[in-house]
Design an enzyme around this catalytic site. Structure first.
Site, mmCIF file in Angstrom:
data_model
loop_
_atom_site.group_PDB
_atom_site.id
_atom_site.type_symbol
_atom_site.label_atom_id
_atom_site.label_comp_id
_atom_site.label_asym_id
_atom_site.label_seq_id
_atom_site.Cartn_x
_atom_site.Cartn_y
_atom_site.Cartn_z
ATOM 1 N N GLU A 91 0.426 -1.337 0.087
ATOM 2 C CA GLU A 91 0.290 -0.136 0.049
ATOM 3 C C GLU A 91 0.753 1.287 -0.088
ATOM 4 O O GLU A 91 0.441 2.317 -0.832
ATOM 5 C CB GLU A 91 -1.033 -0.286 1.124
ATOM 6 C CG GLU A 91 -1.922 -1.536 1.467
ATOM 7 C CD GLU A 91 -2.678 -0.811 0.053
ATOM 8 O OE1 GLU A 91 -3.483 -0.026 0.039
ATOM 9 O OE2 GLU A 91 -3.055 -2.084 -0.630
ATOM 10 N N SER A 493 -49.387 -24.586 41.250
ATOM 11 C CA SER A 493 -49.356 -24.411 42.574
ATOM 12 C C SER A 493 -47.460 -24.372 42.972
ATOM 13 O O SER A 493 -47.792 -24.231 44.151
ATOM 14 C CB SER A 493 -49.148 -26.132 43.399
ATOM 15 O OG SER A 493 -51.376 -26.084 42.823
#
Length: 850
Positions: A91, A493
């Site tokens: 680059e 319950s």
């Protein structure tokens, strides 16, 4: 003449000088104009890039990761020189010489572009310019952006050292496959750390920043290979690698995870499940979604890697047993078109694209498969990830004879006799290997399906609230809805212990007598006549028997005596509800809550009444390793000591809030032991250590529950359809959920142990008759004798009876339930039958049954 020539060239010189000055002034003006109001480049000195948040199990194993951009931050001093050299060669070969922009580089890029006729084009932007573009500017190609980029790049070079600029670049760039930065890309493409990469692999990565999609390692393999070799040549020409190494690396083939050359790092991660997704949900709420997905958090989860699959399969087995018992075939609902079945390559590709569950390993791993051929009796299938045998893989006729297919009109067909009665060509199914129990040898492939009925399971440490296992459904990939934490259902319950706890703290005892008799309650919707599950009444009964046998009428009378406002305060104090509506039906668990809340509330019974904050997370650290959350806030002064006396463990001091008197907690635990030993869970729970718990079932068996605990582990199960509907007779908490608890706890006890529940020092034990509540002698023995804990200093009074203040209806019997109101009808078979009256509010709203 000489003067004329001098004047001529002087004019030219002046014109050139003036032109150059004008150009310089123009350029200066342009740069001045565009240099105003630019973003601050100085902020990059404090920039912290978005990074992955990772979740580790209690044993330190990576189990999941979350990120918007998959990035692993690597400081400059940890990035090998080889990686830096590869990217600089690809680059910006003059990176260490230029001051932000590179005129020589621009010229060289132009020459290379001409020479290669557009191939191997090197970017004209420097790395510093690319940092500016990626961080502070847009990606458009206008000249205006380029000018701003150069200005900012020059400024940045004056502010940050080269290595810091390179660090920003190498951690920010997108390199394809949802990988940002070189560390994540190295893992994605090679499943290696940066330090393990060879030059050709570093060059591979350095080839990608220009356009990752144009250099895909599979679709554009040749193009990527050419670019990789170009980067290697640049590395050689720049003096980073010797010629011999360049030649050797250039000759190597292009290898990657995507081409199947390396195993993906994802293979080491278990499939995402309900546990880690719930962590994501909770931490996103606590820290903010942005921080969780980008903050690079390290999360130490409470999950036990060994117990989680046991919990998942304990629940899955029960759900599948229920589903297969109904005998209805649904399959996956997916199918492949005829053209996709032409070749093995085609059907494998088509199957791989389908979203069907792949995270089920009940008994053996479940695989997606497609029906390729229907024979006279059997069906040939193609199985994802399994190579074809010479004779193919087959589903035999006997494997389908448990099920019926639902027809287009919604009716059920007759039971299948051959595979063709259930399956069709192109249908996508789930299959697993059926193996022998004794030696694991293969028997045949067998059809499986994801059940419609769903459920949840949670297990946690009773002292700390650390969740060691959680399963929110049959399969996370089939349904991400977490029924352990998100589903709000009637607990039935299983809520009754909180009614009994409020009574015990209000002066009642396990031997207190409450009348078990009919009740009529006027409501705006009509008269409510709650019932016991047995449809019988038992008269005066001790509290202990009331909870062991889950008597609804006793619970309602007790709630009326104590007051629903008191019951509500207990439910809210324990975290079962934020606000319990003070209506008597809620004493039977008619108001909805979550399994997660119920299990954490039961943990407070198990630990003697101290508050427990349930948690899925032990610790959270930020990207710098600082602890930003720690669950356990208990004091441990001994932990600060350099050494302790041999054999002495650190002493942990509890500083938690007390939510219940320890005597009440022990009394309630003792009563719930009776549920397991003599009551509604006796047939399903049988473990080698003392266990207490409570079943729960709502009207028409729409919701089944069991929550129980040993001295150190509390666990709970819920099962029901997502859209509540009856599960059928016998589908109660004791039948469906208690077996799940039994399977899990049988393994948990092997690992975590267990022992007797510790009685408080203020307990005084007296023998009572559990059927009548009468006091017995100290030497009494027999099945009816229970040694009951009473509070020290309080003289228990026996024989007092409570009825809740309800008046007995003159037409309501004491011992047997009236069954009138039915009528005789003729059935479809011609026989006579008696059916009950039309259901009313009173028969539909009683909450828990047993």
């Amino acid at each position: 003449m000489f003067r004329f020539i001098l004047s001529f060239f002087g004019g030219i010189f002046t014109a050139i000088t003036m032109s150059l000055a004008m150009v310089a002034l123009s350029i200066g003006a342009v740069f001045w104009m565009y240099g105003r109001d630019l973003p601050s480049h100085e902020s990059l000195a404090q920039y912290t890039p978005p990074t992955i948040s990772r979740i580790y199990s209690g044993q330190g194993r990576l189990i999941d990761e979350f990120a918007k951009e998959r990035r692993l931050f690597a400081p400059a001093d940890t990035i090998p020189d080889l990686i830096k050299q590869a990217f600089i060669s690809a680059e910006d070969k003059n990176f260490y010489q230029h001051e932000g922009y590179d005129l020589r580089g621009i010229a060289a890029a132009a020459i290379d572009a001409v020479r290669s006729r557009g191939r191997d084009v090197r970017g004209a932007s420097t790395i510093t310019q690319q940092v500016m573009k990626n961080f502070l500017l847009s990606g458009d190609r206008r000249a205006e952006r380029k000018i701003k980029e150069i200005i900012l790049a020059a400024r940045l070079e004056e502010t940050l050292p080269k290595e810091k600029i390179l660090e920003l670049y190498l951690n920010e760039i997108f390199l394809g496959q949802n990988s940002y930065g070189v560390a994540a890309a190295s893992q994605t493409y090679f499943n290696k750390t940066l330090g393990e990469l060879a030059p050709h692999e570093a060059a591979f990565l350095a080839s990608l920043p220009k356009a990752p999609s144009d250099f895909h390692p599979v679709r554009r393999k040749e193009r990527l290979l050419s670019r990789r070799n170009f980067v290697l040549r640049e590395m050689f020409e720049n003096g980073y690698i010797p010629k011999a190494e360049y030649e050797a690396e250039k000759a190597l083939p292009l290898r990657s995870v995507q081409n199947g050359d390396f195993e993906s790092f994802k293979a080491e991660l278990p499939p995402r499940d309900y546990f880690t997704d719930e962590i994501r949900r909770q931490l996103s709420e606590n820290f903010g979604e942005g921080e969780f997905f980008t903050g690079g958090l390290t999360v130490r989860a409470t999950i036990d890697n060994e117990m989680q699959p046991i919990a998942a399969n304990a629940l899955r087995l029960q759900l599948e047993q229920y589903d297969r018992g109904r005998g209805v075939w649904r399959g996956t609902g997916e199918s492949l078109p005829t053209e996709a079945l032409e070749t093995e390559e085609k059907w494998r590709a088509a199957l791989a694209d389908l979203r069907v569950p792949r995270d089920i390993d009940l008994e053996n791993q479940w695989y997606p498969a497609v029906v390729l051929e229907i024979g006279d009796n059997d069906a040939r299938i193609g199985i994802e990830g399994v190579e074809e045998d010479a004779d193919g893989h087959w589903i035999p006729a006997k494997d389908v004879q448990w099920a019926r297919k639902r027809l287009e009109d919604g009716k059920l067909a007759k039971k299948a006799r051959v595979a063709g009665d259930l399956l069709s060509v192109g249908e996508v199914v789930l299959v697993r290997r059926m193996t022998a129990d004794d030696d694991g040898s293969f028997i045949r492939w067998t059809l499986r399906q994801v059940p419609q009925v769903q459920g949840g399971f949670v297990a946690m440490d009773a002292d700390t609230g650390r969740v060691i296992a959680m399963q929110g459904g049959f399969s996370y990939q089939a349904s991400v809805f977490n029924r352990a934490t998100q589903a709000r259902r009637q607990p039935g319950s299983s809520f009754k212990p909180f009614v009994y706890a409020s009574a015990l703290d209000s002066g009642y005892s396990p031997a207190t007598i409450v009348v078990d008799a009919p009740i009529e309650i006027d409501t705006p919707q009509g008269v409510w006549r709650p019932k016991n599950a047995s449809h019988k009444f038992y008269g005066p009964t001790p509290l202990r028997t009331g909870i062991e046998q889950s008597r609804n009428l006793m619970t309602i009378r007790l709630a009326q005596e104590v007051g629903m406002d008191v019951v509500g305060s207990y439910a809210e104090r324990f975290g079962v509800y934020d606000n319990l509506s003070p209506v008597l039906a809620n004493a039977l668990g008619a108001q909805e809550t979550t399994l997660y809340q119920m299990v954490s509330a039961y943990a407070m019974f198990a630990n003697g009444g101290e508050r427990v904050q349930p948690t899925l997370v032990d610790r959270v650290q930020d990207r710098y390793g600082r602890t930003v959350y720690q669950h356990d806030q208990r004091l441990c002064n001994d932990c600060k000591q350099v050494s302790l006396t041999p054999g002495q463990a650190p002493r942990v001091i509890s500083n938690r809030e007390r939510v219940m008197d320890p005597v009440t907690a022990y009394q309630l635990t003792s009563m719930m032991r009776g549920v397991v030993e003599r009551g509604t869970a006796r047939k399903a729970v049988n473990l080698p250590v003392p266990i207490a718990g409570k079943t729960g079932t709502t009207n028409d068996e729409k919701d089944a529950w069991f929550v129980g605990f040993s001295s150190n582990i509390v666990a709970g199960c819920y099962i029901g359809f997502d859209t509540p509907r009856a599960m059928g007779r016998g589908s109660g908490g004791g039948a469906l959920c208690a077996p799940v608890f039994q399977r899990f706890m049988s393994q948990a006890i092997k690992k975590y142990g267990g022992g007797d529940f510790k009685a408080p020092d203020s307990c005084v034990f007296i023998n009572i008759d559990r059927f009548t509540g009468a006091r017995l002698s100290d030497g009494a023995s027999g099945n009816n004798v229970v040694s009951e804990c009473f509070r020290d200093g309080e003289e228990p009074i026996f024989g007092i009876m409570f009825d809740g203040g309800f008046a007995m209806g003159g037409d309501l019997p004491l011992v047997e339930e009236l069954g009138g109101g039915g009528r005789e009808v003729t059935t479809s078979t011609g026989k006579k039958a008696v059916v009950g009256p039309k259901a009313t509010f009173g028969t539909l709203s009683s909450g828990g049954l047993y």
